[in-house]
Design a protein around this motif. Structure first.
Motif, PDB file in Angstrom:
ATOM      1  N   LEU A  63       0.827  -1.197   0.000  1.00  0.00           N
ATOM      2  CA  LEU A  63       0.000   0.000   0.000  1.00  0.00           C
ATOM      3  C   LEU A  63       0.870   1.260   0.000  1.00  0.00           C
ATOM      4  CD1 LEU A  63      -2.900  -0.901   2.443  1.00  0.00           C
ATOM      5  CD2 LEU A  63      -2.696  -1.293   0.016  1.00  0.00           C
ATOM      6  N   VAL A  94     -16.135  12.989 -22.026  1.00  0.00           N
ATOM      7  CA  VAL A  94     -16.397  13.493 -20.670  1.00  0.00           C
ATOM      8  C   VAL A  94     -15.070  13.909 -20.031  1.00  0.00           C
ATOM      9  CG1 VAL A  94     -18.541  12.253 -20.285  1.00  0.00           C
ATOM     10  CG2 VAL A  94     -16.396  11.127 -19.812  1.00  0.00           C
ATOM     11  N   THR A 101     -11.725  12.862 -11.891  1.00  0.00           N
ATOM     12  CA  THR A 101     -11.501  11.518 -11.334  1.00  0.00           C
ATOM     13  C   THR A 101     -10.029  11.291 -11.018  1.00  0.00           C
ATOM     14  OG1 THR A 101     -13.337  10.724 -12.665  1.00  0.00           O
ATOM     15  CG2 THR A 101     -11.841   9.073 -11.782  1.00  0.00           C
ATOM     16  N   VAL A 104      -9.020  12.963  -7.889  1.00  0.00           N
ATOM     17  CA  VAL A 104      -9.527  12.340  -6.665  1.00  0.00           C
ATOM     18  C   VAL A 104      -8.667  11.140  -6.273  1.00  0.00           C
ATOM     19  CG1 VAL A 104     -11.501  11.102  -5.724  1.00  0.00           C
ATOM     20  CG2 VAL A 104     -11.843  13.225  -6.894  1.00  0.00           C
ATOM     21  N   TRP A 107      -6.667  11.478  -3.173  1.00  0.00           N
ATOM     22  CA  TRP A 107      -7.223  11.162  -1.846  1.00  0.00           C
ATOM     23  C   TRP A 107      -6.704   9.812  -1.377  1.00  0.00           C
ATOM     24  CZ3 TRP A 107     -12.881  12.437  -0.361  1.00  0.00           C
ATOM     25  CH2 TRP A 107     -13.180  13.744  -0.742  1.00  0.00           C
ATOM     26  N   TRP A 111      -3.481   9.096   1.427  1.00  0.00           N
ATOM     27  CA  TRP A 111      -3.811   8.357   2.639  1.00  0.00           C
ATOM     28  C   TRP A 111      -3.026   7.048   2.710  1.00  0.00           C
ATOM     29  CZ3 TRP A 111      -5.875   3.674   4.130  1.00  0.00           C
ATOM     30  CH2 TRP A 111      -6.200   3.583   5.490  1.00  0.00           C
ATOM     31  N   TRP A 115      -0.557   5.830   5.551  1.00  0.00           N
ATOM     32  CA  TRP A 115      -0.884   4.615   6.297  1.00  0.00           C
ATOM     33  C   TRP A 115       0.237   3.580   6.226  1.00  0.00           C
ATOM     34  CZ3 TRP A 115      -4.499   2.257   9.314  1.00  0.00           C
ATOM     35  CH2 TRP A 115      -4.512   0.872   9.319  1.00  0.00           C
ATOM     36  N   TYR A 127      -4.699  11.358   7.372  1.00  0.00           N
ATOM     37  CA  TYR A 127      -6.051  11.741   7.785  1.00  0.00           C
ATOM     38  C   TYR A 127      -6.294  13.227   7.546  1.00  0.00           C
ATOM     39  CZ  TYR A 127      -7.217   7.229   9.782  1.00  0.00           C
ATOM     40  OH  TYR A 127      -7.528   5.917   9.926  1.00  0.00           O
TER      41      TYR A 127
ATOM     42  N   ALA B  27      -7.228  -1.961   5.964  1.00  0.00           N
ATOM     43  CA  ALA B  27      -6.850  -1.054   4.876  1.00  0.00           C
ATOM     44  C   ALA B  27      -6.764  -1.830   3.566  1.00  0.00           C
ATOM     45  CB  ALA B  27      -5.520  -0.387   5.193  1.00  0.00           C
ATOM     46  N   ARG B  28      -6.141  -3.001   3.608  1.00  0.00           N
ATOM     47  CA  ARG B  28      -6.024  -3.791   2.384  1.00  0.00           C
ATOM     48  C   ARG B  28      -7.383  -4.249   1.891  1.00  0.00           C
ATOM     49  NH1 ARG B  28      -0.726  -7.437   1.655  1.00  0.00           N
ATOM     50  NH2 ARG B  28       0.780  -5.772   1.947  1.00  0.00           N
ATOM     51  N   PHE B  31      -9.116  -1.350   0.111  1.00  0.00           N
ATOM     52  CA  PHE B  31      -8.581  -0.974  -1.196  1.00  0.00           C
ATOM     53  C   PHE B  31      -8.659  -2.131  -2.203  1.00  0.00           C
ATOM     54  CE2 PHE B  31      -7.350   2.601   1.273  1.00  0.00           C
ATOM     55  CZ  PHE B  31      -7.498   3.628   0.368  1.00  0.00           C
ATOM     56  N   LEU B  34     -11.985  -1.442  -3.527  1.00  0.00           N
ATOM     57  CA  LEU B  34     -11.902  -0.311  -4.474  1.00  0.00           C
ATOM     58  C   LEU B  34     -11.382  -0.803  -5.827  1.00  0.00           C
ATOM     59  CD1 LEU B  34     -11.953   2.624  -5.274  1.00  0.00           C
ATOM     60  CD2 LEU B  34      -9.748   2.936  -4.183  1.00  0.00           C
ATOM     61  N   TYR B  51     -19.663   8.412 -19.415  1.00  0.00           N
ATOM     62  CA  TYR B  51     -19.950   9.207 -18.224  1.00  0.00           C
ATOM     63  C   TYR B  51     -20.151   8.324 -17.000  1.00  0.00           C
ATOM     64  CZ  TYR B  51     -22.212  12.500 -15.101  1.00  0.00           C
ATOM     65  OH  TYR B  51     -22.521  13.263 -14.016  1.00  0.00           O
ATOM     66  N   VAL B  54     -16.721   6.570 -15.840  1.00  0.00           N
ATOM     67  CA  VAL B  54     -15.791   7.461 -15.142  1.00  0.00           C
ATOM     68  C   VAL B  54     -16.373   7.880 -13.800  1.00  0.00           C
ATOM     69  CG1 VAL B  54     -14.529   9.621 -15.284  1.00  0.00           C
ATOM     70  CG2 VAL B  54     -14.809   8.247 -17.307  1.00  0.00           C
ATOM     71  N   ILE B  57     -15.801   5.300 -11.132  1.00  0.00           N
ATOM     72  CA  ILE B  57     -14.441   5.363 -10.579  1.00  0.00           C
ATOM     73  C   ILE B  57     -14.334   6.528  -9.592  1.00  0.00           C
ATOM     74  CG2 ILE B  57     -11.992   5.587 -11.136  1.00  0.00           C
ATOM     75  CD1 ILE B  57     -12.541   4.486 -13.856  1.00  0.00           C
ATOM     76  N   LEU B  58     -14.827   7.696 -10.017  1.00  0.00           N
ATOM     77  CA  LEU B  58     -14.741   8.902  -9.170  1.00  0.00           C
ATOM     78  C   LEU B  58     -15.432   8.690  -7.825  1.00  0.00           C
ATOM     79  CD1 LEU B  58     -14.257  12.082  -8.993  1.00  0.00           C
ATOM     80  CD2 LEU B  58     -16.545  12.288  -9.874  1.00  0.00           C
ATOM     81  N   ILE B  61     -13.735   5.928  -5.506  1.00  0.00           N
ATOM     82  CA  ILE B  61     -12.514   6.321  -4.813  1.00  0.00           C
ATOM     83  C   ILE B  61     -12.862   7.150  -3.580  1.00  0.00           C
ATOM     84  CG2 ILE B  61     -10.393   7.660  -4.974  1.00  0.00           C
ATOM     85  CD1 ILE B  61     -10.247   6.946  -7.898  1.00  0.00           C
ATOM     86  N   MET B  62     -13.722   8.171  -3.784  1.00  0.00           N
ATOM     87  CA  MET B  62     -14.088   9.018  -2.644  1.00  0.00           C
ATOM     88  C   MET B  62     -14.761   8.192  -1.554  1.00  0.00           C
ATOM     89  SD  MET B  62     -15.537  12.297  -4.737  1.00  0.00           S
ATOM     90  CE  MET B  62     -15.486  13.520  -3.463  1.00  0.00           C
ATOM     91  N   VAL B  65     -12.337   5.760   0.313  1.00  0.00           N
ATOM     92  CA  VAL B  65     -11.410   6.443   1.217  1.00  0.00           C
ATOM     93  C   VAL B  65     -12.132   6.835   2.499  1.00  0.00           C
ATOM     94  CG1 VAL B  65     -10.000   8.490   1.527  1.00  0.00           C
ATOM     95  CG2 VAL B  65      -9.886   7.240  -0.605  1.00  0.00           C
ATOM     96  N   ILE B  66     -13.361   7.360   2.350  1.00  0.00           N
ATOM     97  CA  ILE B  66     -14.143   7.707   3.543  1.00  0.00           C
ATOM     98  C   ILE B  66     -14.457   6.433   4.331  1.00  0.00           C
ATOM     99  CG2 ILE B  66     -16.267   8.787   4.376  1.00  0.00           C
ATOM    100  CD1 ILE B  66     -14.423  10.724   3.029  1.00  0.00           C
ATOM    101  N   ALA B  68     -12.743   3.701   4.460  1.00  0.00           N
ATOM    102  CA  ALA B  68     -11.555   3.216   5.152  1.00  0.00           C
ATOM    103  C   ALA B  68     -11.451   3.865   6.532  1.00  0.00           C
ATOM    104  CB  ALA B  68     -10.309   3.506   4.327  1.00  0.00           C
ATOM    105  N   VAL B  69     -11.744   5.184   6.575  1.00  0.00           N
ATOM    106  CA  VAL B  69     -11.660   5.889   7.859  1.00  0.00           C
ATOM    107  C   VAL B  69     -12.588   5.241   8.874  1.00  0.00           C
ATOM    108  CG1 VAL B  69     -12.079   8.088   9.011  1.00  0.00           C
ATOM    109  CG2 VAL B  69     -11.050   8.053   6.740  1.00  0.00           C
TER     110      VAL B  69
END
Lengths: 301, 186
Positions: A63, A94, A101, A104, A107, A111, A115, A127, B27-28, B31, B34, B51, B54, B57-58, B61-62, B65-66, B68-69
């Motif tokens: 990681l 697009v 993308t 992003v 992010w 992290w 980590w 974080y 964590a692993r 991801f 993901l 559209y 993509v 994917i967008l 990822i967001m 990540v959230i 994971a927290v």
């Protein structure tokens, strides 16, 4: 209007980006320590190439390294849809969403690097970056949407073409300002460098050394370069301009935006996330929404 | 070419999906999930749904990540320094998973899918959107508002400090009493 380059355009793209990034890094060292430091980025690169890797106890190497590589790849892939004059590597339908993308990805990448080292400081930095992402991302998306709204298309070629008479920066100043700010945020340059700031011993960078550090820092510079370069087709009319050829206008405008961002990042202190969050959600999001509303009213008219 | 890419992504998506339950670190696992979603998104891209692909994917990822927290915050053994398992009720979940897969796979093979000789439309995303909710747009809009109102209400209910904590019981404090001051001094 834009023509897609042959396959070798994709090979040339990282080289062009790297040249911009190295120039920007040189400018940054000159601002920091004076004219003698022009070659400092190259010297630092050579130093990192021969430096031995630091190892930490029970690090999650997959990681850790994967995050750094992801940042580098995302910085380059984001630029696939950015035109240089009338050439573009991929005229994706697009393009704006694609660019967003790839940003992003930072992010996850930052992290993961924080980590992976199994270090408290790195984790704090990681974080912090997620918190920062939640602050800058929504205003950033609204700024991107505003430019797409003005052209009625998510294709970068259409956005450039729509600025034939009037650059978007003239009637979307708020979106442009927010966009530039969020580019500094996504590449975690000061004032948004809380993720790598000195108060946490370098945060995400704390345990990175050698090639790993080189890959991560290069990715960070490439992300800043891609972000600065995208401001040109989105708000500054792309390669349009009098006398000079299109590609030269693109280069000049990109250099100007990139130089401005580097200069700004040397001017202020680091902003703490709890402060930036309130500003982002209470000032920037409404401001970008009003900007988008004004643009949509003008477009419908 | 598209065929090869599809099978590569399909297999990779399943493999990373299995990896979610094989790795011993939160964590692993996050991801790996993901990666599985991103491989799935590439198959969506192969359908010319640029559209949607993509965007998947967008958003993923967001979202991951959230997630994971929160996963690391609430699950056992966050760092993966001790052996952990993502699987609970192993036999039951295995039966449910295999059963679902068999039902869906037979469905894919048995349903007489409509074919068409006509060329693909210019904008398949638009066509798909119209087909999915063209006649139900009003319902979708109302539903969106209801979902958004629910999210706001949940956050208001869950927040630790409300306006009475900040501005006093009579809401008469000029400046809020915050443990950590925000950016605009309000």
């Amino acid at each position: 209007m834009l023509e897609v380059t042959p396959w070798w355009g994709a090979l040339l793209l990282p080289v062009v980006l790297a040249l911009f990034a190295i120039a920007a890094a040189s400018f940054d060292s000159v601002l920091a320590t004076g004219r003698g430091a022009v070659a400092e980025p190259l010297r630092a690169t050579a130093g990192l190439l021969v430096q031995q890797r630091r190892r930490t106890l029970a690090a999650d190497s997959l990681l850790w390294r994967g995050g750094a590589v992801a940042l580098l790849v995302a910085g380059i892939m984001a630029a696939l849809v950015i035109p240089l004059g009338s050439w573009v590597v991929s005229d994706f339908s697009v393009g704006v969403v694609w660019f967003n993308t790839m940003e992003v990805v930072a992010w996850a990448a930052v992290w993961l690097v924080g980590w992976g080292a199994n270090s408290a400081f790195g984790l704090i930095g990681g974080y912090r970056f997620i918190a920062q992402g939640l602050a800058y991302e929504l205003p950033h998306m609204f700024a991107l949407i505003t430019a797409a709204l003005g052209a009625g298309s998510l294709r970068v070629a259409d956005i450039v073409a729509a600025q034939h008479d009037l650059w978007f920066v003239v009637w979307m100043p708020v979106a442009f300002a927010v966009y530039l700010m969020s580019v500094l945020g996504m590449a975690f340059f000061r004032p948004f460098d809380h993720a790598v700031s000195g108060d946490a011993a370098g945060g995400v960078l704390a345990e990175l050394s050698g090639v790993d550090r080189l890959v991560f820092v290069a990715g960070r510079w490439l992300l800043l370069t891609s972000g600065a370069a995208m401001a040109v087709p989105l708000f500054l009319g792309g390669g349009q301009g009098p006398l000079l050829p299109g590609w030269l206008w693109s280069v000049l405008k990109t250099a100007a935006v990139l130089g401005f961002l580097v200069w700004v990042s040397r001017r202020g202190p680091t902003v703490r996330m709890e402060r930036f969050h309130e500003i982002a959600w209470i000032v920037l999001i409404p401001a970008t929404l009003v900007q988008a509303l004004v643009v949509s009213i003008v477009v419908i008219w | 070419m598209a065929q090869v890419l599809f099978w590569l992504c399909a297999i990779a998506a399943v493999v990373t999906g299995i990896a979610v339950f094989r790795v011993d670190s939160m964590a692993r696992a996050t991801f790996a999930l993901l990666a599985s979603f991103i491989f799935t998104a590439v198959t969506v891209l192969l359908l010319d749904l640029a559209y949607l692909g993509v965007l998947v994917i967008l958003m993923m990822i967001m979202e991951m990540v959230i997630m994971a927290v929160f996963m690391i915050m609430f699950m056992m053994n966050p760092a993966g320094l001790m052996p952990m398992t993502m699987v609970h009720n192993q036999k039951g979940s295995l039966a449910i998973a295999v059963g679902t897969f068999v039902v869906l796979a037979t469905g894919v093979l048995l349903v007489p899918w409509p074919g068409s000789d006509r060329a693909r439309p210019d904008d398949p995303t638009m066509q798909l959107g119209e087909a999915l909710m063209g006649s139900k747009m009003l319902v979708m809009i109302v539903l969106g508002l209801a979902l958004f109102a629910t999210m706001v209400a949940t956050v208001v209910l869950a927040t630790h400090r409300g306006r009475y904590d900040r501005y006093g019981d009579r809401l008469d404090r000029k400046r809020p009493d915050d443990p950590v001051p925000g950016g605009i001094g309000r």
